[in-house]
Scaffold this active site. Structure first.
Site, PDB file in Angstrom:
ATOM      1  N   ASP A 141     -25.695  46.617  22.595  1.00  0.00           N
ATOM      2  CA  ASP A 141     -26.610  47.670  22.154  1.00  0.00           C
ATOM      3  C   ASP A 141     -28.001  47.444  22.728  1.00  0.00           C
ATOM      4  O   ASP A 141     -29.007  47.800  22.118  1.00  0.00           O
ATOM      5  CB  ASP A 141     -26.656  47.697  20.615  1.00  0.00           C
ATOM      6  N   LYS A 144     -29.116  50.022  28.432  1.00  0.00           N
ATOM      7  CA  LYS A 144     -27.800  50.595  28.779  1.00  0.00           C
ATOM      8  C   LYS A 144     -27.364  50.254  30.206  1.00  0.00           C
ATOM      9  O   LYS A 144     -26.190  50.146  30.480  1.00  0.00           O
ATOM     10  CB  LYS A 144     -27.793  52.101  28.561  1.00  0.00           C
ATOM     11  N   ASP A 169     -22.374  50.509  22.026  1.00  0.00           N
ATOM     12  CA  ASP A 169     -23.039  51.674  21.434  1.00  0.00           C
ATOM     13  C   ASP A 169     -23.551  52.579  22.563  1.00  0.00           C
ATOM     14  O   ASP A 169     -23.745  52.126  23.699  1.00  0.00           O
ATOM     15  CB  ASP A 169     -24.216  51.231  20.552  1.00  0.00           C
ATOM     16  N   ASN A 170     -23.775  53.849  22.250  1.00  0.00           N
ATOM     17  CA  ASN A 170     -24.490  54.789  23.127  1.00  0.00           C
ATOM     18  C   ASN A 170     -23.842  55.095  24.462  1.00  0.00           C
ATOM     19  O   ASN A 170     -24.549  55.324  25.458  1.00  0.00           O
ATOM     20  CB  ASN A 170     -25.906  54.271  23.413  1.00  0.00           C
ATOM     21  N   GLU A 199     -27.510  58.368  16.225  1.00  0.00           N
ATOM     22  CA  GLU A 199     -27.989  58.007  14.891  1.00  0.00           C
ATOM     23  C   GLU A 199     -29.018  59.002  14.359  1.00  0.00           C
ATOM     24  O   GLU A 199     -29.928  59.419  15.066  1.00  0.00           O
ATOM     25  CB  GLU A 199     -28.594  56.590  14.891  1.00  0.00           C
TER      26      GLU A 199
HETATM   27  C1  659 Z   1     -31.346  43.027  29.317  1.00  0.00           C
HETATM   28  N1  659 Z   1     -31.107  41.954  28.408  1.00  0.00           N
HETATM   29  C2  659 Z   1     -31.603  41.935  27.143  1.00  0.00           C
HETATM   30  N2  659 Z   1     -31.540  40.769  26.475  1.00  0.00           N
HETATM   31  C3  659 Z   1     -32.010  40.695  25.213  1.00  0.00           C
HETATM   32  N3  659 Z   1     -32.551  41.730  24.548  1.00  0.00           N
HETATM   33  C4  659 Z   1     -32.637  42.906  25.196  1.00  0.00           C
HETATM   34  C5  659 Z   1     -32.165  43.070  26.511  1.00  0.00           C
HETATM   35  N4  659 Z   1     -32.348  44.354  26.870  1.00  0.00           N
HETATM   36  C6  659 Z   1     -32.945  44.962  25.825  1.00  0.00           C
HETATM   37  N5  659 Z   1     -33.114  44.088  24.819  1.00  0.00           N
HETATM   38  C7  659 Z   1     -33.650  44.380  23.506  1.00  0.00           C
HETATM   39  O1  659 Z   1     -32.679  45.227  22.875  1.00  0.00           O
HETATM   40  C8  659 Z   1     -33.316  46.349  22.271  1.00  0.00           C
HETATM   41  C9  659 Z   1     -33.136  47.535  23.162  1.00  0.00           C
HETATM   42  C10 659 Z   1     -32.198  48.445  22.922  1.00  0.00           C
HETATM   43  C11 659 Z   1     -31.998  49.582  23.861  1.00  0.00           C
HETATM   44  N6  659 Z   1     -31.417  50.683  23.118  1.00  0.00           N
HETATM   45  C12 659 Z   1     -31.662  51.933  23.508  1.00  0.00           C
HETATM   46  O2  659 Z   1     -32.324  52.175  24.510  1.00  0.00           O
HETATM   47  C13 659 Z   1     -31.168  53.042  22.654  1.00  0.00           C
HETATM   48  C14 659 Z   1     -31.725  54.312  22.839  1.00  0.00           C
HETATM   49  C15 659 Z   1     -31.322  55.378  22.042  1.00  0.00           C
HETATM   50  C16 659 Z   1     -31.908  56.702  22.265  1.00  0.00           C
HETATM   51  C17 659 Z   1     -31.101  57.838  22.291  1.00  0.00           C
HETATM   52  C18 659 Z   1     -31.674  59.105  22.511  1.00  0.00           C
HETATM   53  C19 659 Z   1     -33.040  59.223  22.690  1.00  0.00           C
HETATM   54  F1  659 Z   1     -33.596  60.426  22.876  1.00  0.00           F
HETATM   55  C20 659 Z   1     -33.846  58.081  22.656  1.00  0.00           C
HETATM   56  C21 659 Z   1     -33.278  56.840  22.459  1.00  0.00           C
HETATM   57  C22 659 Z   1     -30.353  55.190  21.046  1.00  0.00           C
HETATM   58  C23 659 Z   1     -29.803  53.921  20.863  1.00  0.00           C
HETATM   59  O3  659 Z   1     -28.867  53.695  19.907  1.00  0.00           O
HETATM   60  C24 659 Z   1     -30.189  52.851  21.663  1.00  0.00           C
HETATM   61  O4  659 Z   1     -29.585  51.632  21.460  1.00  0.00           O
HETATM   62  C25 659 Z   1     -34.748  45.924  22.170  1.00  0.00           C
HETATM   63  F2  659 Z   1     -35.607  46.964  22.063  1.00  0.00           F
HETATM   64  C26 659 Z   1     -34.957  45.165  23.461  1.00  0.00           C
HETATM   65  O5  659 Z   1     -36.088  44.310  23.366  1.00  0.00           O
HETATM   66 MG    MG Z   2     -27.833  51.855  20.209  1.00  0.00          MG
END
Ligand code: 659
Ligand code: MG
Length: 214
Positions: A141, A144, A169-170, A199
């Site tokens: 999650d 992406k 997810d997503n 969500e």
């Molecule tokens: C790349 N390796 C990583 N390692 C450790 N932590 C990480 C890493 N990469 C990110 N993180 C960490 O994981 C999290 C990131 C979550 C990203 N999730 C989403 O973008 C995401 C976006 C939407 C969404 C849908 C529609 C819309 F209009 C706007 C948003 C819905 C969802 O359910 C999501 O999960 C955190 F923020 C970041 O620091």
């Molecule tokens: Mg998500």
């Protein structure tokens, strides 16, 4: 300076949820996201799918990529058997701080280890640092566009066994097209799509469950 959304979510949990009660923490976050501010937690509808897969797998080792505020961390941890090893990775230190407090409010701090860092750096360290041989269940999650490189990293590091379950997810919104193409066309995975909604909205989204075949 202005607080962040994760900080306001934490305040809502501390104000509205009962300490030591994971269900009340989950409800408080869902209420906050429905009535105050949308946030990218897996949410209640997809959260129920997550719950059912975790319960079905009954894993001894669990990895979550992208802790964010700890909502799905709490959902998963509350279902695990005693002695289960659960690790969640988060590279934003501010999110780590909030997530640890939300997890602690639920009373689940002894069930999960929140590790600060990037999946790309930490996945290769799982065996030596955490004594993991393979993961029974992995929840993806995080960013992406990192789903595909990270599943390949799991394979390269020998962290999957016959029957390991990955839940992403997503896969529709925001979407992970390269990941979907890979798990659906690779002979090494048996994949199934769970339709749902983004969500707290009526927009289409869904989760992909992929079983590693060895
Ligand atoms: C790349 N390796 C990583 N390692 C450790 N932590 C990480 C890493 N990469 C990110 N993180 C960490 O994981 C999290 C990131 C979550 C990203 N999730 C989403 O973008 C995401 C976006 C939407 C969404 C849908 C529609 C819309 F209009 C706007 C948003 C819905 C969802 O359910 C999501 O999960 C955190 F923020 C970041 O620091
Ligand atoms: Mg998500």
């Amino acid at each position: 300076t202005r607080s962040t959304r994760p900080q306001r979510m934490l305040k809502a949990v501390q104000k509205n949820a009962t300490k030591g009660n994971p269900e009340s923490v989950i409800s408080a976050i869902d209420y906050f996201c429905k009535h105050s501010e949308w946030a990218m937690n897996v949410g209640d509808e997809k959260g129920s799918i997550l719950d059912s897969v975790v319960t079905e797998v009954n894993p001894s080792t669990v990895l979550e990529l992208g802790t964010y505020c700890g909502y799905s961390t709490v959902r998963i941890a509350r279902l695990l058997s005693p002695g289960t090893k659960f690790i969640t990775l988060e590279f934003n230190p501010a999110n780590v701080t909030v997530a640890r407090q939300i997890i602690a409010h639920a009373g689940l701090q002894d069930k999960v280890t929140v590790v600060e860092g990037s999946s790309g750096d930490l996945i290769p360290q799982m065996k030596e640092r955490f004594g993991i041989t393979t993961f029974d269940f992995i929840f993806l999650d995080h960013w992406k566009d990192r789903y595909l490189p990270d599943i390949k990293l799991f394979e390269e590091c020998g962290l999957l066994r016959k029957g390991s379950v990955l839940l992403a997810d997503n896969v529709i919104c925001p979407g992970a097209p390269e990941y979907l193409e890979y798990v659906r066309n690779s002979p090494r995975y048996e994949s199934r799509y769970y339709p749902a909604h983004l969500e707290y909205t009526t927009l289409e989204d869904g989760m992909e469950k992929s079983v590693f075949l060895g």
